[in-house]
Design a protein around this motif. Structure first.
Motif, PDB file in Angstrom:
ATOM      1  N   VAL A 156       0.833  -1.200   0.000  1.00  0.00           N
ATOM      2  CA  VAL A 156       0.000   0.000   0.000  1.00  0.00           C
ATOM      3  C   VAL A 156       0.869   1.251   0.000  1.00  0.00           C
ATOM      4  CG1 VAL A 156      -1.775   1.289   1.240  1.00  0.00           C
ATOM      5  CG2 VAL A 156      -1.911  -1.206   1.115  1.00  0.00           C
ATOM      6  N   VAL A 157       1.922   1.256   0.785  1.00  0.00           N
ATOM      7  CA  VAL A 157       2.816   2.416   0.823  1.00  0.00           C
ATOM      8  C   VAL A 157       3.463   2.623  -0.541  1.00  0.00           C
ATOM      9  CG1 VAL A 157       4.968   3.306   1.793  1.00  0.00           C
ATOM     10  CG2 VAL A 157       3.239   2.312   3.301  1.00  0.00           C
ATOM     11  N   GLU A 158       3.857   1.545  -1.199  1.00  0.00           N
ATOM     12  CA  GLU A 158       4.470   1.676  -2.522  1.00  0.00           C
ATOM     13  C   GLU A 158       3.485   2.280  -3.527  1.00  0.00           C
ATOM     14  OE1 GLU A 158       7.103  -0.848  -5.730  1.00  0.00           O
ATOM     15  OE2 GLU A 158       6.709  -1.685  -3.750  1.00  0.00           O
ATOM     16  N   VAL A 159       2.242   1.844  -3.485  1.00  0.00           N
ATOM     17  CA  VAL A 159       1.221   2.415  -4.366  1.00  0.00           C
ATOM     18  C   VAL A 159       1.028   3.890  -4.040  1.00  0.00           C
ATOM     19  CG1 VAL A 159      -1.237   2.392  -4.959  1.00  0.00           C
ATOM     20  CG2 VAL A 159       0.017   0.247  -4.772  1.00  0.00           C
ATOM     21  N   MET A 160       0.982   4.219  -2.767  1.00  0.00           N
ATOM     22  CA  MET A 160       0.809   5.613  -2.365  1.00  0.00           C
ATOM     23  C   MET A 160       1.934   6.482  -2.914  1.00  0.00           C
ATOM     24  SD  MET A 160      -0.460   5.009   1.572  1.00  0.00           S
ATOM     25  CE  MET A 160      -0.325   6.726   2.032  1.00  0.00           C
ATOM     26  N   VAL A 161       3.167   5.990  -2.830  1.00  0.00           N
ATOM     27  CA  VAL A 161       4.321   6.758  -3.314  1.00  0.00           C
ATOM     28  C   VAL A 161       4.266   6.882  -4.836  1.00  0.00           C
ATOM     29  CG1 VAL A 161       6.837   6.726  -3.554  1.00  0.00           C
ATOM     30  CG2 VAL A 161       5.789   6.205  -1.343  1.00  0.00           C
ATOM     31  N   LEU A 162       4.038   5.767  -5.528  1.00  0.00           N
ATOM     32  CA  LEU A 162       4.019   5.783  -6.990  1.00  0.00           C
ATOM     33  C   LEU A 162       2.901   6.661  -7.542  1.00  0.00           C
ATOM     34  CD1 LEU A 162       4.746   2.019  -7.764  1.00  0.00           C
ATOM     35  CD2 LEU A 162       6.263   3.970  -8.181  1.00  0.00           C
ATOM     36  N   ALA A 163       1.750   6.631  -6.898  1.00  0.00           N
ATOM     37  CA  ALA A 163       0.602   7.402  -7.382  1.00  0.00           C
ATOM     38  C   ALA A 163       0.560   8.813  -6.808  1.00  0.00           C
ATOM     39  CB  ALA A 163      -0.690   6.667  -7.042  1.00  0.00           C
ATOM     40  N   GLY A 164       1.396   9.082  -5.821  1.00  0.00           N
ATOM     41  CA  GLY A 164       1.383  10.403  -5.206  1.00  0.00           C
ATOM     42  C   GLY A 164       0.111  10.655  -4.415  1.00  0.00           C
ATOM     43  N   ILE A 165      -0.387   9.618  -3.776  1.00  0.00           N
ATOM     44  CA  ILE A 165      -1.632   9.700  -3.025  1.00  0.00           C
ATOM     45  C   ILE A 165      -1.328   9.531  -1.548  1.00  0.00           C
ATOM     46  CG2 ILE A 165      -3.880   8.602  -2.651  1.00  0.00           C
ATOM     47  CD1 ILE A 165      -3.794   7.765  -5.601  1.00  0.00           C
ATOM     48  N   GLY A 166      -1.917  10.370  -0.715  1.00  0.00           N
ATOM     49  CA  GLY A 166      -1.615  10.348   0.705  1.00  0.00           C
ATOM     50  C   GLY A 166      -2.470   9.414   1.542  1.00  0.00           C
ATOM     51  N   SER A 167      -3.559   8.917   0.985  1.00  0.00           N
ATOM     52  CA  SER A 167      -4.473   8.078   1.745  1.00  0.00           C
ATOM     53  C   SER A 167      -4.381   6.633   1.262  1.00  0.00           C
ATOM     54  CB  SER A 167      -5.906   8.587   1.548  1.00  0.00           C
ATOM     55  OG  SER A 167      -6.844   7.589   1.876  1.00  0.00           O
ATOM     56  N   PRO A 168      -4.197   5.687   2.189  1.00  0.00           N
ATOM     57  CA  PRO A 168      -4.159   4.271   1.782  1.00  0.00           C
ATOM     58  C   PRO A 168      -5.447   3.840   1.086  1.00  0.00           C
ATOM     59  CG  PRO A 168      -3.427   4.502   4.054  1.00  0.00           C
ATOM     60  CD  PRO A 168      -3.939   5.843   3.623  1.00  0.00           C
TER      61      PRO A 168
END
Length: 66
Positions: A13-25
């Motif tokens: 989930v953290v990797e997706v957040m970083v790649l997508a630039g999204i702050g919410s899981p």
């Protein structure tokens, strides 16, 4: 809209957040799921058009062979 709670590996989930630039899981996972569905629809559309074209070719009368 119905909600479902699931457990996911935090690193994913953290990797997706970083790649997508999204702050919410929650938002990050929703983006991934929506993208997956959209890709599936695009693939269905391309495949359907190709299949339709092949069917049209097969339906045409063919020259006698031999």
């Amino acid at each position: 809209m119905a909600r479902i709670n699931i457990s996911l590996d935090a690193e994913l989930v953290v990797e997706v957040m970083v790649l997508a630039g999204i702050g919410s899981p929650q938002d990050a996972v929703e983006v991934v799921v929506r993208d997956y569905i959209a890709r599936g629809h695009r693939t269905e559309t391309r495949t359907e058009l190709k299949d339709r074209g092949l069917r049209d070719i097969d339906a045409e009368p063919q020259e006698p062979q031999g």
